[in-house]
Design a protein around this motif. Structure first.
Motif, PDB file in Angstrom:
ATOM      1  N   SER A   1       0.251   6.005  10.211  1.00  0.00           N
ATOM      2  CA  SER A   1      -0.308   7.055   9.665  1.00  0.00           C
ATOM      3  C   SER A   1       0.827   8.113   9.208  1.00  0.00           C
ATOM      4  O   SER A   1       0.807   8.679   8.124  1.00  0.00           O
ATOM      5  N   ALA A   2       1.907   8.286   9.722  1.00  0.00           N
ATOM      6  CA  ALA A   2       3.121   8.960   9.426  1.00  0.00           C
ATOM      7  C   ALA A   2       3.727   8.407   8.396  1.00  0.00           C
ATOM      8  O   ALA A   2       4.258   9.107   7.366  1.00  0.00           O
ATOM      9  N   LEU A   3       3.651   6.969   8.167  1.00  0.00           N
ATOM     10  CA  LEU A   3       4.233   6.409   6.847  1.00  0.00           C
ATOM     11  C   LEU A   3       3.399   6.624   5.782  1.00  0.00           C
ATOM     12  O   LEU A   3       4.134   7.142   4.607  1.00  0.00           O
ATOM     13  N   LEU A   4       2.155   6.782   5.852  1.00  0.00           N
ATOM     14  CA  LEU A   4       1.260   7.240   4.791  1.00  0.00           C
ATOM     15  C   LEU A   4       1.382   8.550   4.373  1.00  0.00           C
ATOM     16  O   LEU A   4       1.589   9.012   3.360  1.00  0.00           O
ATOM     17  N   ILE A   5       1.664   9.524   5.343  1.00  0.00           N
ATOM     18  CA  ILE A   5       1.926  10.891   5.028  1.00  0.00           C
ATOM     19  C   ILE A   5       3.372  11.148   4.433  1.00  0.00           C
ATOM     20  O   ILE A   5       3.366  11.788   3.544  1.00  0.00           O
ATOM     21  N   SER A   6       4.228  10.245   4.999  1.00  0.00           N
ATOM     22  CA  SER A   6       5.646  10.433   4.288  1.00  0.00           C
ATOM     23  C   SER A   6       5.658   9.934   2.852  1.00  0.00           C
ATOM     24  O   SER A   6       6.214  10.565   1.913  1.00  0.00           O
ATOM     25  N   ALA A   7       4.782   8.863   2.534  1.00  0.00           N
ATOM     26  CA  ALA A   7       4.808   8.365   1.208  1.00  0.00           C
ATOM     27  C   ALA A   7       4.075   9.352   0.218  1.00  0.00           C
ATOM     28  O   ALA A   7       4.707   9.759  -0.866  1.00  0.00           O
TER      29      ALA A   7
ATOM     30  N   LEU B   1       0.727  -1.295   0.072  1.00  0.00           N
ATOM     31  CA  LEU B   1       0.068  -0.045   0.155  1.00  0.00           C
ATOM     32  C   LEU B   1       0.897   1.214  -0.042  1.00  0.00           C
ATOM     33  O   LEU B   1       0.382   2.205  -0.832  1.00  0.00           O
ATOM     34  N   ILE B   2       1.842   1.128   0.805  1.00  0.00           N
ATOM     35  CA  ILE B   2       2.663   2.512   0.917  1.00  0.00           C
ATOM     36  C   ILE B   2       3.413   2.654  -0.515  1.00  0.00           C
ATOM     37  O   ILE B   2       3.594   3.713  -0.988  1.00  0.00           O
ATOM     38  N   TRP B   3       3.892   1.716  -1.143  1.00  0.00           N
ATOM     39  CA  TRP B   3       4.641   1.761  -2.274  1.00  0.00           C
ATOM     40  C   TRP B   3       3.698   2.075  -3.366  1.00  0.00           C
ATOM     41  O   TRP B   3       3.902   3.158  -4.305  1.00  0.00           O
TER      42      TRP B   3
END
Length: 304
Positions: free
Chosen positions: A210-216, A160-162
């Motif tokens: 959530s931070a990983l999603l914003i980061s992506a 999902l992140i990618w």
């Protein structure tokens, strides 16, 4: 495709070197050609440059990011060779389109006047900023999956992140086109590098899903745009006959920095036994590049 055929170190090294050489050639030539489009319309020109460096790479990350983590989770690390062959096959399928485009081109009339040398001293801040990009951005892309695995992320979440990152890369040309068209200075590159730095540091500073999603999102909207920024800078500040040499020079700076970046990040990560430290170091390099780029002024006609 060749990467998936033999696991020997010499074989892998050979094809990495060849991919780097010919990848740099494709960046230089494609960038110079895109910079020559729509000379009378800076907004369309900026969009063409941004699409070249944004949408294609974003689509590739979406396709690979959606499939490879799930494939590896299902079949184990031994499935990597199959992944490389599939990626190579998909890439090869675009060759006919590239050949068709090449056949449509007509060589420009050769000027009889001597080409002026590039104003290297005046371009140093932009080149230093671009070197910061090469040193820093690749760390996130190289170690993101390893970082998420360390945080016990599932294969589905990694995919999902990618995918989100790749989709954001696809739309990044729309986001940055007005800025690339408006400014002849190093401001676009400085803004882009700052966003990449924030995206790189965010997962470490705020280690949560959530931070990983914003980061992506932040990283994806910015990561491929420095290529468009230096191409747009060259087009707006240099005569047409100097575009190819300028973009080639930027590509050499980028290539050297990109070679050193992952190696340095790996050393730092091993030294502290923490990939997060590598991501923070990369963010620092990117911010340093942004500061240098901010010093870049528009080139005066006398410096050309």
């Amino acid at each position: 495709m060749a990467t998936g055929l033999n696991a020997a170190l010499w074989w892998q090294t050979l094809w990495r070197i060849l991919a780097g050489i010919f990848g740099a050639m494709s960046f230089s030539t494609a960038g110079a050609l895109a910079a020559g489009l729509f000379q009378g319309d800076p907004h369309r020109n900026a969009l063409a440059i941004a699409i070249l460096f944004g949408s294609g790479g974003g689509l590739g990350i979406v396709l690979a990011g959606a499939s490879l983590p799930l494939m590896l989770d299902a079949f184990g690390p031994g499935a990597w060779p199959m992944g490389w062959v599939v990626i190579g096959t998909v890439s090869l399928s675009f060759l006919p389109l590239g050949l068709w485009a090449a056949l449509q081109l007509r060589p420009a009339a050769q000027s009889q006047t001597k080409t002026a040398p590039l104003p290297l001293r005046s371009m140093l801040p932009e080149m230093a900023g671009y070197a910061g990009f090469g040193l820093g951005y690749i760390v996130y892309l190289t170690f993101l999956s390893a970082w998420m695995t360390e945080q016990a992320a599932s294969a589905g979440f990694i995919a999902l992140i990618w995918v989100i990152l790749g989709l954001c890369i696809c739309v990044s040309p729309i986001v940055w086109r007005p800025i690339l068209a408006r400014f002849r200075s190093g401001l676009p590159l400085a803004l882009i590098l700052s966003c990449i730095a924030i995206g790189s540091a965010l997962p470490v500073v705020l280690p949560s899903g959530s931070a990983l999603l914003i980061s992506a999102v932040v990283f994806g909207l910015s990561v491929f745009m420095p290529l468009g920024a230096v191409t747009s800078f060259s087009r707006q500040n240099l005569p047409p006959e100097s575009l190819g040499r300028a973009i080639s020079l930027f590509t050499v700076v980028f290539a050297v920095a990109q070679t050193l970046g992952p190696y340095g990040a790996g050393v730092v990560g091993d030294l502290y036994d923490n990939i997060g430290i590598s991501l923070l170091a990369a963010a620092g390099l990117l911010l340093s590049g942004a500061v240098f780029a901010l010093l870049q002024k528009p080139l005066q006609p006398s410096s050309i």
